[in-house]
Every structure is written in C-alpha cells, then in structure tokens.
Design a protein around this motif. Structure first.
Motif, short mmCIF file in Angstrom:
data_model
loop_
_atom_site.label_atom_id
_atom_site.label_comp_id
_atom_site.label_asym_id
_atom_site.label_seq_id
_atom_site.Cartn_x
_atom_site.Cartn_y
_atom_site.Cartn_z
N ARG A 19 2.71 5.79 4.65
CA ARG A 19 3.29 4.50 4.25
C ARG A 19 2.68 3.38 5.09
O ARG A 19 2.40 2.28 4.58
CB ARG A 19 4.81 4.54 4.41
CG ARG A 19 5.53 3.40 3.70
CD ARG A 19 7.02 3.44 4.02
NE ARG A 19 7.64 4.70 3.63
CZ ARG A 19 8.14 4.92 2.42
NH1 ARG A 19 8.06 4.00 1.51
NH2 ARG A 19 8.72 6.08 2.15
N ALA A 22 -0.82 2.69 3.86
CA ALA A 22 -0.75 1.97 2.59
C ALA A 22 -0.42 0.49 2.81
O ALA A 22 -0.96 -0.39 2.14
CB ALA A 22 0.28 2.62 1.67
N ALA A 23 0.48 0.20 3.75
CA ALA A 23 0.80 -1.19 4.07
C ALA A 23 -0.43 -1.90 4.64
O ALA A 23 -0.67 -3.08 4.35
CB ALA A 23 1.95 -1.25 5.07
N VAL A 72 0.67 0.14 -3.72
CA VAL A 72 1.99 0.00 -4.34
C VAL A 72 2.35 1.26 -5.13
O VAL A 72 3.48 1.76 -5.06
CB VAL A 72 2.02 -1.24 -5.26
CG1 VAL A 72 3.25 -1.23 -6.15
CG2 VAL A 72 2.00 -2.51 -4.41
N PHE A 75 3.42 3.80 -2.68
CA PHE A 75 4.77 3.49 -2.22
C PHE A 75 5.82 4.02 -3.19
O PHE A 75 6.81 4.64 -2.78
CB PHE A 75 4.96 1.97 -2.10
CG PHE A 75 4.29 1.33 -0.91
CD1 PHE A 75 4.18 1.99 0.29
CD2 PHE A 75 3.79 0.05 -1.01
CE1 PHE A 75 3.58 1.39 1.39
CE2 PHE A 75 3.18 -0.57 0.07
CZ PHE A 75 3.07 0.10 1.28
N SER A 79 8.48 6.91 -2.46
CA SER A 79 9.92 6.64 -2.47
C SER A 79 10.64 7.61 -3.40
O SER A 79 11.73 8.11 -3.06
CB SER A 79 10.18 5.20 -2.93
OG SER A 79 9.79 4.28 -1.94
N THR A 170 7.71 -6.06 -5.30
CA THR A 170 7.94 -4.62 -5.41
C THR A 170 9.37 -4.23 -5.04
O THR A 170 9.84 -3.16 -5.44
CB THR A 170 6.98 -3.85 -4.50
OG1 THR A 170 7.22 -4.20 -3.12
CG2 THR A 170 5.52 -4.17 -4.83
N GLU A 174 11.91 -1.45 -6.45
CA GLU A 174 12.36 -0.41 -5.53
C GLU A 174 13.87 -0.27 -5.55
O GLU A 174 14.41 0.84 -5.60
CB GLU A 174 11.88 -0.74 -4.11
CG GLU A 174 12.20 0.29 -3.06
CD GLU A 174 11.24 1.46 -3.05
OE1 GLU A 174 11.69 2.56 -2.68
OE2 GLU A 174 10.07 1.27 -3.40
N SER A 278 -1.66 10.60 -6.05
CA SER A 278 -0.60 10.44 -5.06
C SER A 278 0.31 11.66 -5.03
O SER A 278 0.75 12.09 -3.95
CB SER A 278 0.22 9.18 -5.35
OG SER A 278 -0.58 8.02 -5.31
N SER A 309 6.09 -0.21 9.09
CA SER A 309 5.36 -0.52 7.87
C SER A 309 6.10 -1.46 6.93
O SER A 309 5.49 -2.36 6.32
CB SER A 309 5.00 0.76 7.12
OG SER A 309 6.16 1.51 6.80
N TYR A 310 7.41 -1.29 6.80
CA TYR A 310 8.16 -2.13 5.87
C TYR A 310 8.16 -3.58 6.33
O TYR A 310 7.85 -4.50 5.57
CB TYR A 310 9.59 -1.60 5.71
CG TYR A 310 10.45 -2.43 4.80
CD1 TYR A 310 10.00 -2.81 3.55
CD2 TYR A 310 11.73 -2.84 5.20
CE1 TYR A 310 10.80 -3.58 2.70
CE2 TYR A 310 12.53 -3.59 4.36
CZ TYR A 310 12.06 -3.97 3.11
OH TYR A 310 12.84 -4.72 2.28
N TYR A 313 4.64 -4.98 6.02
CA TYR A 313 4.35 -5.27 4.62
C TYR A 313 4.95 -6.62 4.21
O TYR A 313 4.32 -7.41 3.49
CB TYR A 313 4.92 -4.15 3.75
CG TYR A 313 4.84 -4.36 2.26
CD1 TYR A 313 3.63 -4.24 1.59
CD2 TYR A 313 5.99 -4.65 1.53
CE1 TYR A 313 3.56 -4.43 0.21
CE2 TYR A 313 5.92 -4.83 0.15
CZ TYR A 313 4.70 -4.72 -0.50
OH TYR A 313 4.65 -4.90 -1.86
#
Length: 388
Positions: A19, A22-23, A72, A75, A79, A170, A174, A278, A309-310, A313
């Motif tokens: 994660r 990815a961020a 994304v 992500f 999730s 996003t 989510e 993924s 990361s959150y 992001y």
C-alpha cells in the motif's frame, strides 16, 4: 518456505508495504504531470502521447512505472481482500455491522478532514491567487479556480466532490464499498465456487455497464469483489501453486507495467488486466513468497511508508501543488519551457520529502488516536466485523 509474520488479527506487513509503494506511485505520477512538455498542455491526451523528444519519452516511461491509476486499482483489490478476510473471521450480526461501519468511518474520515484543513489553511494564507501559469499543464491549471467557500468545504468533507483534494475521489468509493462488502461476503458464502462465480460475474457485468463512469462505485465494485475472492479461496491453492509463486509474482508486476504502457487508464480492458495481476500479486504476498521482484516489500523504508501511506496519499497533492506553484512563480518561463522534466523531478523530490514528515504527524496524531477510538466502540470481547 518464507511466510510473513502475522499477529492475532491477521496483519500482513508486506501488504501494508505494498500500500505504501502504491501511494508512492501516485505521488511520483503526479510529480511529472504539472508542467507541459512541448506545445501540448493536456496530459494523457492523444496529442500529448504524440509529443516527441527525450524529455517527453522519459516522462512517458516514468508514468508507465509510476501510474496512479494502477495504484488505485491495487488499493481497491487490497481493501476488498483485507476487509473480506476480517469479515470471514468474524461473527456477523446487525449490531456488529453498525460497529464495523463506525470503525471504518473512524479510520477514513478524520485523516481526510485533517488534509482538508491543511488545504484550506494554504488557500486562505499562502495561496497567491488563481492564475493560469505559463508552462503549466491543464491538470495543474485546473485546480482552485474558484474562491474557497464553506459550501465547497462541506461538499469535500462529505464526499460529494473531491475538488479540494483530488486524491480523495477514491474515498467515496472506498466508503461505499466497505459498507457493501459484508453483503458481498454473505452472498459469496464460505465454501464452494458456484456462489463466488455468480457474485464476481454480476459485479463484472455491472462494471462493464458503468465502464464510462470513472467516479462511480459500480465502475469499480468488481475490484473489491476480486479481493474478497482471494480472502475466500486463496489459501486453498497455496500448496498447489507453491512452486510457481515467484513466477506468478514477477508476471503480475510485469502485467501491471505493460497495462500502464499499452492500455488506456481506467479503461475496462486496462483495469481488468491490472485487477487480475493485483489478485495474483496479493495472493503471492499473502500466502508466502520471497521473490526478488518483491524484495522492496521487506525493506524498512517501505514498511514505514506503508504505515503512513493513507496520510501520505492524502497530503502529498497539496504539498506538491504548493511547491509547484512556488517554482512556477520564481523560475523564469524560458527554463520551465526548455527543461520541464528536470524542474518537475526536482519539485517532485522536494514535495515527497516534505510530505513524508507531515504524513507521519497525521498518522501519529490523527489516524492512530481515531483508530483506537473506533476499537473502543466495540463491546469487550465482541468479534463481529473486525476491520483493523
């Protein structure tokens, strides 16, 4: 065989590191699109893809490897896997669902509101005022056109619009997917493939129908369902495919890069390739593979970036915008036009370096306290719909 350490809640460190990477993809991807290269100001347009020159080619290669659209998709699949895995391990009830939803909102909303507070402070105090900046791309010039007002703040805080923080588009998806996922898990059941095929197939059909609506949950729902499929069936194939895990992991990384390079971002075809890759990548990580291609997931920097990361992001965009706006005002236009890629790379490096400590503060002072508050909402000993 290597197996990532898990605690009692089933936490897998390398998924958190994924994660974080990815961020970082999103941050790097944004960092190379705020200036025009050549006469075309519209990034990702057909004309932009036909721009020639060394700098244009290098930017194109960078966006193939650091593509926010692919991040994304990862992500969303991730999730779906993490949440469905927790739901499968929990006792389900109406009261448990209410607690689950509350904890999920406590995980997502406070950090978003903190990022909006930072953005509003910048616009109210430091923002020099909107102007179309020579040399800037349409992507950059499209932000903060209208003056800040309370209606805009409320709309952004309630997921109606992401125009203060574009990365927040996003989060609405989510949140909605998180609230729907327990029903998806219930429909899929805990055994057998027949119900899995029905639910996954239905979500793919819905995704195809809504393939042009890139801000709708229905466009992306199948990604969360794909993650839930790993949670339900992944361990069943762990032993049978154990000798091929490294090949699967390497192939999935290659498929993501090739999809970025050859297919349109968030087209149904491009997304389908990235989602399938993924699934293979998350399965490989979750059920024990130490492939060289995944070595970065075991590094300390990726583990740290995964934790924050959150917040990273959410906060990187406004830091990048601030740095870019400053550079656009102080660097002569002839340099911006002649050397745009080098200016963007320098600005991107500075923005990432600044965003990381801000993200750590947000993680420490906002995310962690509210996650603990969310946990306390659950009755002692209750195991319904754990999502941490």
């Amino acid at each position: 065989m290597y197996r990532d350490e898990e605690n009692n809640s089933g936490f897998i460190g390398r998924l958190e590191a994924l994660r974080g990477i990815a961020a970082l993809w999103v941050a790097v991807g944004h960092s190379v699109i705020w200036l025009s290269i050549g006469p075309v100001s519209g990034v990702w347009s057909d004309a932009d893809k036909q721009t020639f020159g060394v700098q244009a080619l290098i930017r194109r290669l960078i966006t193939y490897f650091f593509n926010g659209n692919a991040a994304v998709d990862i992500f969303f699949v991730l999730s779906g896997f993490v949440l469905a895995r927790s739901i499968y391990r929990s006792t389900r009830s109406i009261a448990g669902y209410a607690e689950y939803a509350t904890r999920r909102l406590a995980r997502i909303v406070p950090a978003l509101w903190f990022s909006l507070a930072i953005i509003c402070a910048y616009l109210a105090v430091l923002f020099p005022g909107y102007a179309v900046m020579p040399g800037a791309s349409n992507w950059f010039n499209g932000w903060f056109v209208n003056p800040l007002n309370w209606a805009t703040v409320v709309d952004n805080a309630t997921f109606v619009t992401p125009w203060l923080n574009p990365n927040a588009w996003t989060l609405r998806i989510e949140v909605l997917a998180s609230l729907l996922l327990p029903a998806v898990v219930l429909l899929m059941g805990s055994k057998g493939w027949s119900r899995t095929f029905v639910v996954l197939g239905a979500s793919l059909v819905v995704g195809w129908i809504y393939r042009g609506d890139n801000l709708s949950l229905l466009h992306y729902l199948y990604m969360f369902v794909a993650g839930a499929v790993i949670a339900k069936h992944g361990r069943s194939y762990s032993r049978a495919l154990s000798e091929r895990r490294e090949l699967i992991a390497a192939s999935c990384v290659a498929a993501i890069v090739l999809s970025n390079a050859l297919l349109e971002p968030h087209s149904i075809e491009g997304d389908a390739v990235i989602v399938a890759a993924s699934v293979g990548l998350i399965w490989s990580i979750s059920f024990g593979v130490r492939a060289n291609v995944l070595a970065a997931l075991d590094a300390r920097w990726s583990a740290f970036l995964g934790r924050i990361s959150y917040s990273f992001y959410l906060l990187h965009f406004i830091v990048l915008y601030t740095v870019a706006n400053f550079l656009l005002h102080v660097i002569p236009a002839e340099i911006l036009i002649r050397w745009p890629l080098f200016v963007m790379l320098a600005g991107g490096a500075v923005s990432i370096a600044i965003a990381i400590p801000f993200a750590w503060l947000s993680f420490s002072l906002i995310e962690q306290p509210f996650v603990r508050i969310g946990k306390r909402i659950s009755a002692p000993g209750r195991t319904a719909f754990q999502v941490d």
